[in-house]
Design a protein around this motif. Sequence first.
Motif, PDB file in Angstrom:
ATOM      1  N   MET A  85       0.827  -1.210   0.000  1.00 21.09           N
ATOM      2  CA  MET A  85       0.000   0.000   0.000  1.00 21.09           C
ATOM      3  C   MET A  85       0.858   1.257   0.000  1.00 21.09           C
ATOM      4  SD  MET A  85      -3.306  -1.005   2.369  1.00 21.09           S
ATOM      5  CE  MET A  85      -2.349  -1.686   3.737  1.00 21.09           C
ATOM      6  N   ALA A  88       2.128   1.821  -3.491  1.00 19.21           N
ATOM      7  CA  ALA A  88       1.077   2.277  -4.413  1.00 19.21           C
ATOM      8  C   ALA A  88       0.668   3.717  -4.159  1.00 19.21           C
ATOM      9  CB  ALA A  88      -0.136   1.357  -4.290  1.00 19.21           C
ATOM     10  N   ASP A  89       1.032   4.261  -2.996  1.00 19.15           N
ATOM     11  CA  ASP A  89       0.620   5.625  -2.629  1.00 19.15           C
ATOM     12  C   ASP A  89       1.806   6.345  -1.987  1.00 19.15           C
ATOM     13  OD1 ASP A  89      -0.855   7.879  -2.105  1.00 19.15           O
ATOM     14  OD2 ASP A  89      -2.062   6.987  -0.501  1.00 19.15           O
ATOM     15  N   ASP A  91       2.899   9.297  -1.925  1.00 17.14           N
ATOM     16  CA  ASP A  91       2.746  10.653  -1.409  1.00 17.14           C
ATOM     17  C   ASP A  91       2.022  10.695  -0.070  1.00 17.14           C
ATOM     18  OD1 ASP A  91       3.981  11.737  -3.693  1.00 17.14           O
ATOM     19  OD2 ASP A  91       2.094  11.712  -4.796  1.00 17.14           O
ATOM     20  N   THR A  92       1.635   9.535   0.449  1.00 16.89           N
ATOM     21  CA  THR A  92       0.967   9.438   1.751  1.00 16.89           C
ATOM     22  C   THR A  92       1.895   8.785   2.751  1.00 16.89           C
ATOM     23  OG1 THR A  92      -1.264   9.348   0.817  1.00 16.89           O
ATOM     24  CG2 THR A  92      -0.966   8.387   2.997  1.00 16.89           C
ATOM     25  N   ASN A 118       8.148   6.474   2.712  1.00 15.68           N
ATOM     26  CA  ASN A 118       6.933   7.000   3.342  1.00 15.68           C
ATOM     27  C   ASN A 118       6.374   6.084   4.422  1.00 15.68           C
ATOM     28  OD1 ASN A 118       6.267   5.103   1.305  1.00 15.68           O
ATOM     29  ND2 ASN A 118       4.190   5.918   1.089  1.00 15.68           N
ATOM     30  N   GLN A 217      -7.186  -1.010  -3.217  1.00 19.49           N
ATOM     31  CA  GLN A 217      -5.939  -0.595  -2.572  1.00 19.49           C
ATOM     32  C   GLN A 217      -5.576  -1.448  -1.361  1.00 19.49           C
ATOM     33  OE1 GLN A 217      -8.674   1.319  -2.840  1.00 19.49           O
ATOM     34  NE2 GLN A 217      -9.063   2.524  -0.989  1.00 19.49           N
TER      35      GLN A 217
END
Length: 243
Positions: A85, A88-89, A91-92, A118, A217
Amino acid sequence: MFEPGAGPAANPSDGHERTIRSFQPRRSRVTKGQHDALVRLWPRWGFDIDGSHLVDLDKLFDTLPSGAPVVLEIGFGMGEATAQMAAADPDTGILAADVHTPGQGNLLRLAELNGLTNVRVANGDAVILLREMLPPACLAGVRVYFPDPWPKKRHHKRRIIQPAFLDLAATRMAPGALLHCATDWEPYAEQMLEVLTAHPAFENTQPDGGFAPRPEQRPLTRFEGQGLDKGHSVRDLLFRRKA
């Protein structure tokens, strides 16, 4: 196991007031790779939930732009789904809290292996993290995947999804933040749905007021696969923090 400052503490929140624990600390064998990741990466990407200070999320996620969204994941097992996860994301910020030392080491190992900047790992009781170390309205989401169902009736009070926990989580979630729960224990799923539906700070994202399909997601975890092999039904619940 670790020199001071080199890895997660055994009991980081000793001495702090806590509610009934919803988890059982597990200190199973740590592999060489997990130990190496903890020793090298813990000082940079990990911290103990000791209740001693308020966490500055911008400083914690210093590789992301200031004000980047942060999602708290409570209980991540061995970290495979968390790493997927996070990849895949990117910017979080993913703030992953658990007490399982091998899982902490494995998630840090996966983060480094996949170049994930991240992910941060918190060691200890997520209730103390929420109550004493996170500022109000700072989270863009909370994930609680496959928490201990505490199947015996006398242990139901230990289940994490309870009104008191939702009261606390709501204060740390920004308006519109998503609370995503998943379980393969049907009686617990029904209780989660009942408690969440009744809580005034949350609203179901499903028009029919029921369970949600598994979002793309959320990866299929090894634990989930084992449950499906046993014939268990997996239930997802997606509730939004009201404005």
